[in-house]
Design a protein around this motif. Structure first.
Motif, PDB file in Angstrom:
ATOM      1  N   SER A   1       0.874  -1.505   0.131  1.00  0.00           N
ATOM      2  CA  SER A   1      -0.195  -0.570  -0.193  1.00  0.00           C
ATOM      3  C   SER A   1       0.886   1.665  -0.296  1.00  0.00           C
ATOM      4  CB  SER A   1      -0.747   0.041   0.689  1.00  0.00           C
ATOM      5  OG  SER A   1      -0.878   1.256   2.202  1.00  0.00           O
TER       6      SER A   1
ATOM      7  N   TYR B   1      -4.323  10.240   1.448  1.00  0.00           N
ATOM      8  CA  TYR B   1      -4.878   9.226   1.998  1.00  0.00           C
ATOM      9  C   TYR B   1      -4.952   8.112   3.480  1.00  0.00           C
ATOM     10  CZ  TYR B   1      -1.057   4.635   3.294  1.00  0.00           C
ATOM     11  OH  TYR B   1      -0.659   3.266   3.626  1.00  0.00           O
TER      12      TYR B   1
ATOM     13  N   LEU C   1      -6.213  -0.174   1.215  1.00  0.00           N
ATOM     14  CA  LEU C   1      -5.028  -0.982   1.259  1.00  0.00           C
ATOM     15  C   LEU C   1      -4.872  -1.383   2.478  1.00  0.00           C
ATOM     16  CD1 LEU C   1      -3.492  -2.234  -2.078  1.00  0.00           C
ATOM     17  CD2 LEU C   1      -5.618  -3.509  -0.464  1.00  0.00           C
TER      18      LEU C   1
ATOM     19  N   GLY D   1      -4.144   3.091  -1.613  1.00  0.00           N
ATOM     20  CA  GLY D   1      -3.367   3.091  -0.899  1.00  0.00           C
ATOM     21  C   GLY D   1      -4.180   2.846   0.458  1.00  0.00           C
TER      22      GLY D   1
END
Lengths: 165, 114, 800
Positions: free
Chosen positions: A37, A136, A57, A54
């Motif tokens: 990730s 993220y 994951l 990312g």
């Protein structure tokens, strides 16, 4: 590893013997997914990947841990409040565009430069990546918050017997 | 190919509407999920399919697939997830408070300020 | 981003730090940390005075959203500099005063953060050249004012006052935006300076009338003019430093600023002159008349503020005539000078009075005139300050209020000379109304002095009165000294501040060389009016018991406040009735509305448009893709038929995973990755939710019910397909994608176009998308954790 095993499964070790494999595998796979990730995230500017994938994951990896262990153990392993994580992520992604205005350019004009490092060679530095860090963190935090909340509800409804049929 | 995908998307949208019109909350939620799948396909097709390499800069590639729908749809996918999760939790809360998931029976809960 | 932009944004930037600081450090009063911010800005602005008084103009631009014409263009001339110095200067004094006024038990963090936001907003309003940015900051002042009025948000009156001020000022602000848009359509620019250059074009356009009316709505609501003034007395629920700052010295003057700023644009219009002049004078008289009957000290000051704002407003209306006739003639130039001068004076004496009333409230525990009296010997410093500032407000020599009131009366007498095409016979009304308003002003000024400080001392005050600590006295003291200094030596202001401001209102570069005198000679009508005002005022005060029953004549049913309250109630009822009309309570009905509208409108459009179905070259179909499509079809069919919830969830996941495979074939790698990750998590989500949902996934459905649904869904599906085909085969515009492909490396230094579009080209979209995502997460948290407990309070459950 041993100490967690002792803490968790000592009393019920005969019941959950086969869980040991699951738990061990989960830990290894967790590391693999998290590494993947982070790799996806950082390479996102040049190859497929980025903050959204990312983050998802990373959340997926932690959910794997949740499935192998239980919520209490997960909280011990990762003592983070997901609401704080969301705040942090949103703060990062909101501050970056505002800071960028100090460069004298319109909103959301990212700045970049290249850095010469001894081992890695030429490394690009890009403010868009910092913005993506915010994305993220927000995505990972929100996904985790939702899943862990539902998981914790499960305990409650087991206790309440909420299945009304 | 494009025509086929558009028809498939239309089918998915139609099916999703059927699911959303039913009585059960779970089917309504699944219906919205399918609806977003249909729209995803539809919008992706608008840029043309398989028109070039993947949209990652490469000196050897002359033509790229349209990157714009992909970028927009990426956000659609993520938002759909948030939407699905939110609706699921609404359904859970409704079921817990009112004891039913039949939307026909949900009517008639009096407002508190009346 | 220049120094001046930084100065404007400094309070907001500092607010972040102040908010964080307050969470961790509470030993020293937070105000001490806030104090340097406005002080530094004041000093910085003061250094600009020499340049601006030499007729220079400072113009700095910062790109914000250049594509929509929204740039942060700072424009400083005499007018904006005057306002900016008032904002920063009074702000410094108010912060200093608030350190004494607010104890450390209060929520100081909220207070100062809101106050700092307000400072930036207000500076942004007065230093801006771009009307869109001006509107942005304008509404920000309304919001921060709302937050500050509701500072003690547990009190019902505070909430009522906050809502009222917000509704009224935002209503006006929104109309003002409409006026701005009309203007920018006429002149094709968002810059105020650019608009002023195109006055002839504006003069000819028929839409200008509408623009004037709309912009005046904004100015009148903000500056609390008749009949919109009703929000200001209710806004007095705010802490007194806020009342002194926002609701007397600065925010309510934003409307005056707007009128002054647009005077060069609209001065040609009779509508502009008449409505400003008329509304201003009516406000002056009506509010001064009402101030006398108030019992609450802050209410007296609130109505007095409204009335003084009306005075300045009417002067600006008369000043517009000066632009019409040309500044050189000088007949109405005096009105503009008076407006600017009185603006400064009002800020000094009213700011000081608010602070003193705050002190009295703070030290005695009451603001009621009935319970106060005889404090002269106990609070001698406060008494002296009240005496000076009230007499200045009443227009008694030698204080500064006297000077500007003389100028005001002079301007009103000058109006008789004006060459009016309409209402020529009533021009005698202007000086008459001015004198009547001034008499009322005199009366309530005397009431303030005598009611609080003279007469018998009342034993009934909740606290034992004493003189305030020095910390609270400094700020009003400085303002009182200014009242005296400006009163004795008015010409220290006239060259440096008043003239530049008046010149920018008049849009002229000829120096005015204003000299303000105390003595205008025996033949000056203003002198005799002042004598008449003092005599009549004294008589009215002495015999107030005789004529006070006048106030009881009106009924409650027709007051503006009553209308406002009824309007609120009925708009809610009306909205409920309309909503109940179509809200049946069934999700199905709403979905049918939506889908029905979709089908019908799409069909109408499709039939009326000339479409050809011609799809040119299409991509070839490969076997694996065909296979995946078949899988999706099978899964959809199974979902429609099945009764088991497990099967439907598995089929749903099948569709999702197949879709991600399709994306791989379609060269959409990022999409495929994201879809894969999302699908995995969604499946986990459904499985977790499984326990909480009923086992049965379907309810009994009649055949007719099913048939209806089938028809609707078939119609939607077919229409969607046709739209898709039509859109695919008819391209009305060129694709913008090529721009991204070409510039991905040059402009954004990236390689993956999808991600670069997300974080760079369309970063704002992504930003708000993450926000939506985060809000959804918090929504889930609230839905699962918030419970109403038995006491009816909302409570969150902790993790088990």
């Amino acid at each position: 590893m041993k100490s967690t095993l002792k803490k968790l499964g000592y009393n019920r070790v005969h019941k959950q013997m086969n869980d040991v494999f699951l738990k061990y595998t989960a830990k290894v796979v967790f590391l693999v997914i998290i590494t993947f990730s982070i790799n996806l995230f950082f390479s996102g500017h040049y190859t497929p990947g980025g903050g959204f994938v990312g983050g998802l994951l990373a959340a997926g990896a932690i959910i794997l841990l949740l499935l192998a262990y239980d919520l209490k153990t997960l909280r011990k392993m990762l003592p983070i409040d997901d609401k704080r994580t969301i705040t942090l992520g949103l703060a990062i992604s909101f501050i970056i565009p505002v800071l960028l205005m100090f460069f004298g350019t319109p909103l959301f004009t990212h700045q970049y430069t290249y850095l010469q490092l001894p081992v890695f060679g030429e490394v690009p530095l890009h403010t868009a990546v910092i913005f993506d860090v915010g994305v993220y963190i927000t995505v990972a935090g929100t996904t985790l918050l939702i899943i862990t909340l539902l998981a914790s509800e499960q305990f409650m409804s087991d206790a309440e017997g909420a299945d009304k049929e | 190919m494009e025509i086929l995908i558009i028809v498939l998307a239309g089918l998915l949208i139609g099916a999703s509407v059927y699911l959303m019109l039913s009585k059960s909350l779970l089917r309504i939620i699944l219906g919205t999920g399918i609806l977003s799948h249909g729209i995803l396909l539809m919008l992706l097709t608008m840029g043309g399919l398989k028109r070039g390499g993947i949209p990652v800069l490469d000196d050897s590639v002359q033509q790229y697939t349209d990157p714009l729908p992909q970028a927009m749809l990426l956000t659609v996918i993520v938002i759909t997830f948030a939407l699905t999760a939110y609706m699921l939790v609404v359904a859970i809360r409704v079921y817990r408070e009112l004891g039913t998931d039949d939307v026909e029976q949900l009517k008639g809960v009096p407002r508190e300020d009346d | 981003m220049t120094l001046i932009h930084f100065a404007i944004l400094l309070p907001v930037i500092a607010a972040v730090g102040i908010g964080i600081l307050y969470r961790f450090y509470k030993k020293i009063h937070l105000g001490w940390f806030v104090l340097p911010i406005p002080a530094v800005i004041t000093v910085y602005l003061a250094t600009l005075i020499p340049a601006v008084s030499n007729n220079q103009v400072i113009y700095e631009t910062m790109q914000f959203m250049p594509r929509v014409g929204m740039n942060f263009d700072v424009y400083i001339d005499g007018l904006s500099l005057l306002f900016a110095i008032l904002i920063a200067g009074i702000g410094t004094l108010v912060v200093l005063y608030s350190i004494g006024y607010l104890s450390q038990q209060e929520k100081l963090g909220n207070f100062y953060v809101y106050l700092l936001i307000f400072m930036t907003a207000m500076l942004g309003v007065v230093l801006n050249d771009n009307v869109l940015m001006l509107y942005l900051f304008w509404e920000l002042t309304s919001i921060s004012s709302f937050l500050l009025i509701a500072y003690w948000f547990t009190r019902e009156r505070s909430i009522y006052g906050a809502q009222k001020s917000m509704l009224i000022t935002m209503f006006g602000g929104f109309l003002m935006l409409g006026g701005f848009i009309i203007l920018s359509l006429i002149t094709d620019t968002y810059s105020i300076r650019g608009m002023i250059e195109q006055v002839p074009a504006i003069q000819e356009d028929p839409m200008t009338m509408l623009a004037i009316v709309l912009i005046l709505f904004g100015a009148f609501t903000k500056s609390a003019q008749f009949p919109f003034y009703i929000w200001l007395p209710d806004a007095m629920e705010a802490p007194t430093p806020v009342s002194a700052y926002l609701h007397s010295a600065t925010m309510v003057k934003a409307g005056l600023y707007l009128v002054a700023r647009f005077t060069p644009l609209f001065a040609f219009s009779e509508l502009w002159v008449w409505s400003i002049l008329g509304v201003g004078l009516i406000t002056l008289v009506w509010a001064a008349f009402n101030a006398i009957k108030q019992d609450d000290l802050k209410a007296v000051l609130a109505f007095s503020t409204v009335s003084q704002l009306g005075l300045i407003m009417s002067l600006l209306g008369a000043g517009a005539l000066a632009v019409q006739t040309g500044a050189a003639e000088g007949l109405f130039t005096v009105a503009v000078v008076a407006a600017v001068f009185h603006l400064i004076n009002h800020a000094t004496f009213k700011g000081a009075l608010f602070m003193i009333i705050g002190i009295v409230d703070h030290e005695t525990g009451t603001r009621s005139l009935k319970k106060l009296g005889g404090l002269m010997t106990i609070m001698p410093i406060s008494f002296t300050m009240t005496l000076i500032t009230s007499l200045s407000m009443a227009g008694i020599p030698p204080f500064n209020g006297f000077l500007s009131k003389e100028l005001f009366l002079e301007a009103m007498f000058a109006l008789r000379e004006a060459d009016f095409s309409v209402l020529a016979d009533v021009s005698v009304l202007f000086p008459l109304l001015a004198i009547v308003g001034s008499i009322f002003t005199f009366v309530y000024s005397i009431i303030l002095i005598r009611g609080i400080f003279m007469g018998k001392q009342m034993p009934a005050t909740p606290k034992k009165p004493q003189e305030a600590p020095a910390l609270m006295l400094i700020s009003p003291m400085i303002l009182t000294i200014l009242v005296v200094v400006f009163g004795l030596f008015p010409n220290i202001l006239s060259g440096s501040i008043i003239d530049p401001a008046a010149m920018s209102i008049l849009n002229t570069s000829e120096p005015l060389n204003t000299e303000i005198y105390h003595w205008h000679g025996w033949d000056s009508p203003a002198l005799w009016s002042t004598i008449a005002i003092i005599a009549a005022g004294t008589l009215m005060y002495l015999f107030r018991d005789v004529w006070k029953p006048v106030y009881r004549l009106g009924t409650d049913a027709f007051t503006l406040n009553y209308l406002y309250d009824q309007g609120l109630i009925y708009s809610r009822l009306g909205a409920e009735r309309i909503t109940d009309g179509y809200m049946t309570g069934y999700i199905r009905s709403y979905l049918i509305y939506i889908f029905g509208a979709f089908v019908i409108f799409s069909l109408i459009t499709l039939i009326n448009t000339d479409i050809s179905f011609d799809w040119g070259v299409t991509a070839p179909i490969a076997l694996p893709e065909m296979l995946i499509i078949l899988i999706i079809l099978a899964a959809v069919a199974a979902m429609l038929i099945t009764r088991s919830r497990m099967v439907s969830i598995i089929m749903f996941s099948t569709i999702g995973f197949s879709l991600s495979l399709l994306f791989v074939f379609f060269r959409a790698v990022d999409l495929a990755l994201t879809q894969l990750a999302v699908e995995a998590i969604t499946t986990a989500l459904f499985l977790l939710a499984f326990f909480h949902l009923p086992k049965r996934s379907r309810h009994e459905e009649h055949r007719r019910f099913k048939l209806n649904n089938l028809m609707i869904s078939a119609a939607v599906g077919i229409v969607a397909t046709v739209i898709g085909l039509a859109a695919y085969s008819n391209r009305l515009f060129d694709s913008i994608s090529q721009f991204y492909i070409d510039n991905v490396y040059d402009l954004a230094a990236g390689g993956n176009m999808v991600n670069v579009i997300l974080v760079d080209f369309r970063g704002l979209d992504t930003l708000f998308e993450t926000l939506v995502f985060g809000i959804a997460g918090l929504g889930v948290f609230v839905l699962l954790k918030l419970r109403v407990n038995k006491e009816g309070e909302n409570k969150y459950e902790e993790h088990p």
